[in-house]
Design a protein around this motif. Structure first.
Motif, PDB file in Angstrom:
ATOM      1  N   LYS A   1      -0.305   2.488  -5.984  1.00 18.60           N
ATOM      2  CA  LYS A   1       0.452   2.277  -7.381  1.00 18.60           C
ATOM      3  C   LYS A   1      -0.043   3.477  -8.401  1.00 18.60           C
ATOM      4  N   GLY A   2      -0.981   4.212  -8.061  1.00 18.33           N
ATOM      5  CA  GLY A   2      -1.703   5.047  -8.890  1.00 18.33           C
ATOM      6  C   GLY A   2      -2.743   5.689  -8.294  1.00 18.33           C
ATOM      7  N   PHE A   3      -3.090   6.893  -8.777  1.00 17.85           N
ATOM      8  CA  PHE A   3      -4.329   7.403  -8.777  1.00 17.85           C
ATOM      9  C   PHE A   3      -4.633   8.669  -9.636  1.00 17.85           C
ATOM     10  N   LYS A   4      -6.220   8.963  -9.865  1.00 18.11           N
ATOM     11  CA  LYS A   4      -6.446   9.654 -10.928  1.00 18.11           C
ATOM     12  C   LYS A   4      -7.547  10.601 -10.078  1.00 18.11           C
ATOM     13  N   LYS A   5      -7.592  11.865 -10.142  1.00 15.39           N
ATOM     14  CA  LYS A   5      -8.668  12.981  -9.766  1.00 15.39           C
ATOM     15  C   LYS A   5      -9.834  13.101 -11.059  1.00 15.39           C
ATOM     16  N   ILE A   6     -10.833  12.833 -10.757  1.00 19.19           N
ATOM     17  CA  ILE A   6     -11.853  13.078 -11.852  1.00 19.19           C
ATOM     18  C   ILE A   6     -13.109  13.795 -11.403  1.00 19.19           C
ATOM     19  N   SER A   7     -13.715  14.532 -12.245  1.00 15.67           N
ATOM     20  CA  SER A   7     -14.735  15.233 -12.094  1.00 15.67           C
ATOM     21  C   SER A   7     -15.894  14.472 -12.732  1.00 15.67           C
ATOM     22  N   LEU A   8     -17.148  14.515 -11.766  1.00 16.31           N
ATOM     23  CA  LEU A   8     -18.482  13.764 -12.357  1.00 16.31           C
ATOM     24  C   LEU A   8     -19.488  14.507 -11.984  1.00 16.31           C
TER      25      LEU A   8
ATOM     26  N   PRO B   1       5.200   6.674   0.454  1.00 16.33           N
ATOM     27  CA  PRO B   1       6.004   6.965  -0.892  1.00 16.33           C
ATOM     28  C   PRO B   1       5.406   7.309  -2.286  1.00 16.33           C
ATOM     29  N   PHE B   2       4.610   6.770  -2.621  1.00 16.93           N
ATOM     30  CA  PHE B   2       4.300   6.844  -4.022  1.00 16.93           C
ATOM     31  C   PHE B   2       3.566   8.403  -4.017  1.00 16.93           C
ATOM     32  N   LEU B   3       2.691   8.537  -3.145  1.00 20.01           N
ATOM     33  CA  LEU B   3       1.967  10.038  -3.153  1.00 20.01           C
ATOM     34  C   LEU B   3       2.876  11.044  -2.820  1.00 20.01           C
TER      35      LEU B   3
ATOM     36  N   GLN C   1      -8.368   5.655  -6.626  1.00 16.70           N
ATOM     37  CA  GLN C   1      -6.917   5.125  -6.138  1.00 16.70           C
ATOM     38  C   GLN C   1      -6.672   3.629  -6.612  1.00 16.70           C
ATOM     39  N   LEU C   2      -5.424   3.165  -6.760  1.00 18.95           N
ATOM     40  CA  LEU C   2      -5.099   1.967  -7.396  1.00 18.95           C
ATOM     41  C   LEU C   2      -4.087   1.523  -6.365  1.00 18.95           C
ATOM     42  N   TYR C   3      -4.223   0.057  -5.736  1.00 14.88           N
ATOM     43  CA  TYR C   3      -3.373  -0.403  -4.858  1.00 14.88           C
ATOM     44  C   TYR C   3      -2.994  -1.979  -5.248  1.00 14.88           C
ATOM     45  N   ILE C   4      -1.792  -2.181  -4.864  1.00 17.66           N
ATOM     46  CA  ILE C   4      -1.364  -3.506  -5.502  1.00 17.66           C
ATOM     47  C   ILE C   4      -0.737  -4.199  -4.204  1.00 17.66           C
ATOM     48  N   ARG C   5      -1.136  -5.555  -4.011  1.00 19.21           N
ATOM     49  CA  ARG C   5      -0.395  -6.473  -3.169  1.00 19.21           C
ATOM     50  C   ARG C   5       0.337  -7.710  -3.805  1.00 19.21           C
ATOM     51  N   ASP C   6       1.491  -7.893  -3.658  1.00 20.51           N
ATOM     52  CA  ASP C   6       2.520  -8.674  -4.009  1.00 20.51           C
ATOM     53  C   ASP C   6       2.017  -9.968  -3.068  1.00 20.51           C
ATOM     54  N   LEU C   7       1.675 -11.046  -3.636  1.00 17.22           N
ATOM     55  CA  LEU C   7       0.898 -12.087  -2.521  1.00 17.22           C
ATOM     56  C   LEU C   7       2.476 -13.108  -1.641  1.00 17.22           C
ATOM     57  N   VAL C   8       3.314 -13.328  -2.546  1.00 15.48           N
ATOM     58  CA  VAL C   8       4.484 -13.982  -2.072  1.00 15.48           C
ATOM     59  C   VAL C   8       5.913 -13.661  -2.525  1.00 15.48           C
TER      60      VAL C   8
ATOM     61  N   TRP D   1      -2.479   2.036 -16.033  1.00 20.90           N
ATOM     62  CA  TRP D   1      -1.579   0.989 -16.870  1.00 20.90           C
ATOM     63  C   TRP D   1      -0.344   0.552 -15.664  1.00 20.90           C
ATOM     64  N   ILE D   2      -0.278  -0.778 -15.274  1.00 18.52           N
ATOM     65  CA  ILE D   2       0.434  -1.238 -14.358  1.00 18.52           C
ATOM     66  C   ILE D   2       1.780  -1.908 -15.420  1.00 18.52           C
ATOM     67  N   ARG D   3       3.106  -1.379 -15.164  1.00 17.14           N
ATOM     68  CA  ARG D   3       4.124  -1.707 -15.929  1.00 17.14           C
ATOM     69  C   ARG D   3       4.980  -2.666 -14.931  1.00 17.14           C
ATOM     70  N   THR D   4       5.616  -3.605 -15.448  1.00 15.33           N
ATOM     71  CA  THR D   4       6.163  -4.709 -14.615  1.00 15.33           C
ATOM     72  C   THR D   4       7.066  -3.984 -13.546  1.00 15.33           C
ATOM     73  N   ASN D   5       7.680  -2.670 -14.098  1.00 10.17           N
ATOM     74  CA  ASN D   5       8.527  -2.286 -13.222  1.00 10.17           C
ATOM     75  C   ASN D   5       7.788  -1.587 -11.792  1.00 10.17           C
ATOM     76  N   ASP D   6       6.490  -1.112 -11.946  1.00 13.93           N
ATOM     77  CA  ASP D   6       5.806  -1.062 -10.835  1.00 13.93           C
ATOM     78  C   ASP D   6       5.670  -1.866  -9.710  1.00 13.93           C
TER      79      ASP D   6
END
Ligand code: NOJ
Length: 732
Positions: free
Chosen positions: A672-679, A167-169, A654-661, A690-695
Motif C-alpha cells: 500500500k506504499g513505498f518510498k525510496k530513500i538514500s542513506l 497492482p499497487f506498484l 515498503q508498507l503492506y497491510i492485512r485486513d484480518l476479517v 499515511w494510510i487513508r481509509t480509502n486505502d
C-alpha cells in the motif's frame, strides 16, 4: 488531388469545444469510405511484428482508405508517407504513425520488468520521456505502451514487458510511464500518445502460454488486473489496445463489457480503442464469429474504434452499415475519436512536425538520453545474494569472466528493442575492460546458451583457476522473452548450469550475473555461487551499468517486482495470496493436512520486494499515529531506517497491510506504499506513510467497493517478508 484546402480543417490549439467543432467540420466532408479509412491501421513493410495481410498500403493511403500506419519510422520515411496522405488523398487528412516504443526507441532502457525493479518512479518516467523524444524525432506520434498487464506466471514470456505481479506498484508505474510518454501536452512535438495495453487481463493466460484463454472471477479481475489500466487512463492515456485473449468466454476484442461498459461507462475513457494485431480476424478461430464480416460487426458493436492490420473494417464496415448491422453514427463516433487525437497531436497544424531530420539527428542517442539509460539500468539491478562481501570487486583482483552472455551485445537490448542498434553497444566484457578500475579481466565463453557442447569448458576452467574471482554471465537469450516466447521450464539451460557447477567446484568465489526476462528458478545457482546479481536485459547502457555495479561504482538498490519461485511447480506464486482455511505453519504441530507441497517448501526463493545492497539497513521504532481510524482520517505509520553498513546506499521502504476479517477473504499482505530513500553510512531517517481509509477499501461480498470496519495489521520493511508490524482498527 487535394480538393479541400487543409486550412479549412487546421485549427490552432483549441479548447475542447472548438476541437469538437473542428473535428465535426472534417467529418462533414467525409464519405463513408473515408470515414472507415480513419479506422484502419496498417503496418509498413518495415519491421513487421506479426503475420502480414496482403495489402497495398500506399494505394490505400492515396484513396483515403488507410488513415494510420505503424512500424514506419525515420523523419525521411514518415515524411514520404505523410506527403502521400496529405498531398494525394482527397481530403489530405494526415496519417498517425504508431510504433512499439516499449523501453526506448533508439536508446534502449532495461526491459520494462527491469525498470520496475528500480521502484524509482521518476527514473521510469524519465525513461518514457526520453523514449518519446527519440520516437517523436523519428516521425512517430503514438507508442503501443505502457503495457500494464499484471503477470504472475513466469512461463509467460511477456511478463518481461510489464511491471510485475502487483497492482499497487503496477498502478504507480503505469501512471509514471503515461506521463513520461505524453508529458503535459500532446501538442508538444516531443511527446507521443500512449496506448494502454492489453485490455484486459492478457497477463493471465492459462498455463502461461501466450494468447491462451483467460478465466478468472470478476473479483480477481477488478481487484488485481484492472487497476493498472484504470490508473493509466486516469493519468491521461488517450488510447487503449484490446488484448488477444478471451475473458469469461468472450474474446476481449468482441467484449462489450470491457470496451464499453467498463472502459467508457465506468471509467469515462475519452480516447480511442485499437485492436491488437489482427485481433478482429482472430474472433473467427476463437469461435465467436462465423466469418470476418461477423467479426467486424462484433468488434464495432463492442466499442472497438480501430482495426490493426486485419482489414476487417476496410472490407466489411460499409456493407454492415448498409445492412444496418452497424450504424453510421457508431462509425462517426469512432472517427471523431481518432480525428480528435490527430488534432491534439498537432498533425492538422503541421503534418510534418514530427519529420524533421535536423531534430532527429540532434535527439537520437543524445548524451542525456544515454545517461538516463545508464541511470535506470543501474537502478534496475537486484542483488540477490552477496556472501562474504564478494561484491563489489576489489582493485587489484584478477577476474575470470565466463559465460555465453558475457560478451554478447544483441541480448542486452531484450525483446522490443524498437529501433535500437545492438551492434553499437558494449558487452559486459568490453565494459569491464573500459571501466579501468584496476581489475584484470580474462574472458572465456565457456558454452553456448543451449545445447550439449562442453568443448569450451576446459578453457573456461583453466581461466577460472588462475583468477581471484570468477564472474559468470548466464541466463536467457533475448528472444526467449516477449511475445510468443512462453517456456515450460524456468531454469537456466542445463549446459550453462553444468558449467557453473564445474566452476563452483574449484573453490574460487563465484559471482553470477543473470540476464533474463522472467523470474527463473535458481535454487542450484544459489547454492553454487557466492553472489548473484539480477541484471535483466539492461539495454543500450546495460553493460556499463553491470560493470559499475560489480565494481562498486553504483551500490545496487533494485527490489524484485515479481516473486522468484523455487521451482516451476510453485507457479503461479505471488506474495499477496490468500491464507486458506488450512494455512501451513512450519512450526505448528500437525502439518499433513495443511496447504503445502510434500516435495517443496511453500516459500519462494526470493520474495516480491526483495533485494540486497552492499550496505545493510536496520528498521527500528515502528509506530502508529493512532490505533483507530474512521471516516476521512489518515493514519501515520513511521519507522526509523538506519544504514548500518559500510557504503552509502538506497533502500526501498515498503508498507503492506492485512485486513484480518472481511465479508470476503483478503490477501495475507497487500502493498500500500513505498518510498525510496538514500542513506549515508550510519545515517538514520524517519520514513512516514499515511494510510487513508480509502486505502483499506476492496470489493465487498456484494461487489460494491468500500471499507468494512475491523482490525488490520500494517507491516513495514525492505521486502514483502517485512516483519515489523502493528495492529490498528477501522471503525464506522
Ligand atoms: C502484437 C502485440 O501483442 C502488441 O503488444 C503490439 O503492440 C502489436 N503486436 C504491434 O506490434
Amino acid at each position: 488531388m487535394l480538393a479541400v484546402s487543409l486550412s479549412v480543417i487546421r485549427p490552432a490549439r483549441a479548447t475542447t469545444k472548438r476541437l469538437d467543432q473542428k473535428v465535426d467540420s472534417v467529418l462533414n466532408l467525409m464519405t463513408l469510405d473515408e470515414k472507415i479509412g480513419q479506422l484502419v491501421l496498417y503496418t509498413s513493410n518495415w519491421d513487421v511484428t506479426g503475420p502480414v495481410m496482403g495489402t497495398d498500403n500506399l494505394k490505400a493511403i492515396r484513396e483515403g482508405k488507410c488513415g494510420n500506419i505503424f512500424n514506419a519510422y525515420t523523419a525521411k520515411y514518415t515524411r514520404e508517407l505523410q506527403e502521400i496522405a496529405v498531398k494525394e488523398s482527397r481530403l489530405g487528412i494526415p496519417l498517425l504513425f504508431g510504433y512499439d516504443v516499449i523501453h526506448g526507441h533508439k536508446t534502449i532502457f532495461p526491459i520494462s520488468l527491469g525498470e520496475a525493479a528500480s521502484w524509482d518512479l521518476a527514473a521510469i518516467e524519465k525513461s518514457a520521456r526520453v523514449s518519446a523524444k527519440e520516437a517523436a524525432a523519428m516521425g512517430i506520434q503514438w507508442t503501443y505502451a505502457p503495457m500494464v498487464d499484471i503477470a504472475r506466471d513466469p512461463r509467460w514470456g511477456r511478463i518481461s514487458e510489464g511491471a510485475g505481479e502487483d497492482p499497487f506498484l503496477g498502478c504507480a508505474i503505469a501512471k509514471a510511464r503515461v506521463h513520461g510518454f505524453q508529458g503535459d501536452d500532446l501538442a508538444d512535438p516531443t511527446t507521443v500518445l500512449a496506448c494502454v495495453k492489453h485490455f484486459a487481463a492478457y497477463g493471465a493466460p492459462i498455463a502461461g502460454r501466450d494468447y491462451n484463454t483467460v478465466d478468472m472471477s470478476e473479483r480477481m479481475l477488478r481487484e488485481v488486473y484492472l487497476p493498472p489500466y484504470k490508473a493509466a487512463i486516469d493519468a491521461g492515456a488517450l488510447s487503449v489496445m484490446t488484448s488477444f485473449n478471451e475473458l469469461d468466454g468472450v474474446p476481449a476484442t468482441a467484449s462489450h463489457f470491457l470496451m464499453t461498459e467498463v472502459l467508457r461507462n465506468e471509467w469515462k475513457f475519452k480516447g480511442f480503442v485499437v485492436t491488437d494485431y489482427t485481433a478482429i480476424n482472430e474472433l473467427v478461430p476463437h469461435g465467436v464469429a462465423a466469418n470476418l464480416k461477423d467479426a467486424a460487426m462484433l468488434a464495432m458493436n463492442a466499442g472497438v474504434d480501430m482495426d490493426m492490420q486485419g482489414g476487417a473494417y476496410n472490407d466489411y464496415l460499409k456493407e454492415l452499415v448498409k445492412e444496418r448491422k452497424v450504424s453510421e453514427e457508431q462509425i462517426d463516433t469512432a472517427v471523431c475519436r481518432v480525428l480528435k487525437l490527430k488534432f491534439m497531436l498537432g498533425l492538422f497544424d503541421d503534418p510534418y512536425r514530427y519529420c524533421n531530420e535536423k531534430r532527429e539527428k540532434e535527439t537520437i542517442y543524445a548524451k542525456e538520453n544515454l545517461d538516463a539509460a545508464y541511470d535506470v539500468a543501474c537502478k534496475s539491478m537486484v542483488l540477490l545474494k552477496n556472501n562474504k562481501e564478494v561484491l563489489p570487486l576489489k582493485a587489484g583482483q584478477s577476474i575470470a569472466l565466463i559465460g555465453p552472455l558475457a560478451d554478447s551485445r544483441r541480448d542486452l537490448l531484450g525483446s522490443w528493442k524498437a529501433a535500437g542498434d545492438w551492434d553499437q553497444i558494449s558487452s559486459v566484457y568490453s565494459a569491464l575492460k573500459k571501466a579501468n578500475q584496476g581489475v584484470r579481466v580474462t574472458y572465456s565463453k565457456g558454452c553456448e546458451l543451449t545445447g550439449g557442447d562442453t568443448s569450451m569448458f576446459a578453457e573456461a576452467l583453466v581461466n577460472a583457476k588462475k583468477a581471484d574471482v570468477v564472474v559468470m554471465v548466464l541466463g536467457e537469450s533475448c528472444e526467449w522473452c516477449g511475445e510468443a516466447a512462453s517456456r515450460t521450464s524456468i531454469s537456466v539451460p542445463d549446459i550453462q548450469k553444468k558449467l557453473l557447477h564445474e566452476v563452483s567446484t574449484l573453490g574460487k568465489p563465484v559471482v553470477l550475473v543473470l540476464m533474463n526476462g522472467r523470474p527463473l528458478a535458481l535454487v542450484d545457482e544459489y547454492e553454487w555461487s557466492d553472489a548473484m546479481l539480477e541484471a535483466w536485459f539492461p539495454g543500450t547502457m546495460g553493460a556499463e551499468a553491470v560493470a559499475d555495479v560489480l565494481l562498486g561504482k553504483y551500490n545496487p538498490s533494485g527490489k524484485l517486482p515479481v516473486t522468484f519461485p523455487r521451482n516451476i511447480g510453485q507457479v503461479p506464486i505471488y506474495y499477496s495470496a490468500k491464507n486458506t482455511g488450512r494455512p501451513y505453519e512450519p512450526d505448528g504441530p500437525e502439518q499433513k493436512y495443511r496447504s503445502r507441497y510434500i516435495d517443496s517448501s511453500n516459500q519462494p526463493l526470493f520474495p516480491f520486494g526483495f533485494g540486497l545492497s552492499y550496505t545493510s539497513f536496520a528498521y527500528k521504532n515502528m509506530r502508529l499515529g493512532k490505533s483507530t481510524i474512521t471516516g476521512n482520517d489518515s493514519l501515520e505509520v513511521s519507522v526509523d531506517v538506519t544504514n548500518t553498513g559500510k557504503y552509502p546506499g538506497d533502500e526501498v521502504v515498503q508498507l503492506y497491510i492485512r485486513d484480518l476479517v472481511g465479508s470476503v477473504t483478503r490477501p495475507v499482505k497487500e502493498l500500500k506504499g513505498f518510498k525510496k530513500i538514500s542513506l549515508d553510512k550510519g545515517e538514520t531517517k524517519k520514513v512516514s506513510f499515511w494510510i487513508r481509509t480509502n486505502d483499506l477499501a476492496f470489493y465487498r461480498k456484494d461487489m460494491s467497493f468500500g471499507t468494512e470496519p475491523g482490525k488490520f495489521i500494517v507491516f513495514v520493511g525492505g521486502s514483502s517478508d517485512a516483519e515489523n508490524s502493528k495492529e490498528f482498527s477501522l471503525t464506522e
